[in-house]
Design an enzyme around this catalytic site. Structure first.
Site, short mmCIF file in Angstrom:
data_model
loop_
_atom_site.label_atom_id
_atom_site.label_comp_id
_atom_site.label_asym_id
_atom_site.label_seq_id
_atom_site.Cartn_x
_atom_site.Cartn_y
_atom_site.Cartn_z
N CYS A 53 -23.37 -32.68 -84.89
CA CYS A 53 -22.20 -33.44 -85.34
C CYS A 53 -21.47 -34.10 -84.16
CB CYS A 53 -21.19 -32.52 -86.02
SG CYS A 53 -21.77 -31.76 -87.52
N GLU A 55 -18.34 -34.05 -83.46
CA GLU A 55 -17.31 -33.20 -82.83
C GLU A 55 -17.91 -32.34 -81.72
OE1 GLU A 55 -17.96 -33.66 -86.02
OE2 GLU A 55 -16.33 -32.98 -87.30
N CYS A 86 -17.00 -29.67 -89.81
CA CYS A 86 -17.75 -28.61 -90.50
C CYS A 86 -17.44 -27.26 -89.86
CB CYS A 86 -19.26 -28.91 -90.47
SG CYS A 86 -20.04 -28.51 -88.89
N CYS A 89 -18.66 -26.70 -86.24
CA CYS A 89 -17.86 -27.41 -85.24
C CYS A 89 -16.50 -26.73 -85.04
CB CYS A 89 -17.67 -28.87 -85.64
SG CYS A 89 -19.20 -29.81 -85.46
#
Ligand code: THU
Length: 133
Positions: A53, A55, A86, A89
């Site tokens: 991801c 992040e 998520c 993260c």
């Protein structure tokens, strides 16, 4: 950093997202205490589970740059609903500052503000390792 400035950087950055499988681009910016920042986008893989991801990439990029004391995450996905970080993260961000502020922009450039500790209460952290057998 002002929200408008962060959003402009995110909008430029999102072009770099590698998301041929989901077509769901995300851009993230981590801001440090002294105004330094690092960016990230999601990077997907044909072996889907290896996708990372935006992040986490931004957070790791911040660390690789030698920065410390992240205070804020700015997140942007051009979606109608706000896209929250998520669970994986949240845990990674929490390692570096459980009280981090999270500013999420949607497609209309509206924003929502959160505290990481509200999104991830009771995180697993280094203290928990001290009780190992
Ligand atoms: N994704 C992120 O980069 N950040 C989020 O907060 C949610 C999901 C990515 C992972 C994947 O590439 C795509 O969005 C769809 O799940």
């Amino acid at each position: 950093m002002r929200k408008i400035e962060a959003l402009q950087i995110l909008k430029n950055t999102i072009e770099k997202a590698y998301c041929p499988y989901s077509n769901f681009p995300v851009a993230a910016l981590i801001e440090g205490k002294n105004g330094e920042y690092a960016i990230g986008v999601n990077v997907e893989n044909a072996s889907f589970g290896l996708t990372v991801c935006a992040e986490r990439i931004a957070m790791f990029n911040f660390i690789v740059n030698g920065f410390s004391n992240p205070i804020r995450l700015f997140l942007y996905a051009p979606t109608e609903e706000f896209t929250p970080p998520c669970g994986a993260c949240r845990q990674v961000l929490s390692e570096f500052n459980p009280e981090m502020e999270i500013v999420i922009f949607d497609k209309e450039e509206n924003f929502k503000l959160y505290k990481l500790s509200n999104l991830l209460p009771q995180s697993f952290n280094g203290e928990n390792l001290k009780g190992k057998p």
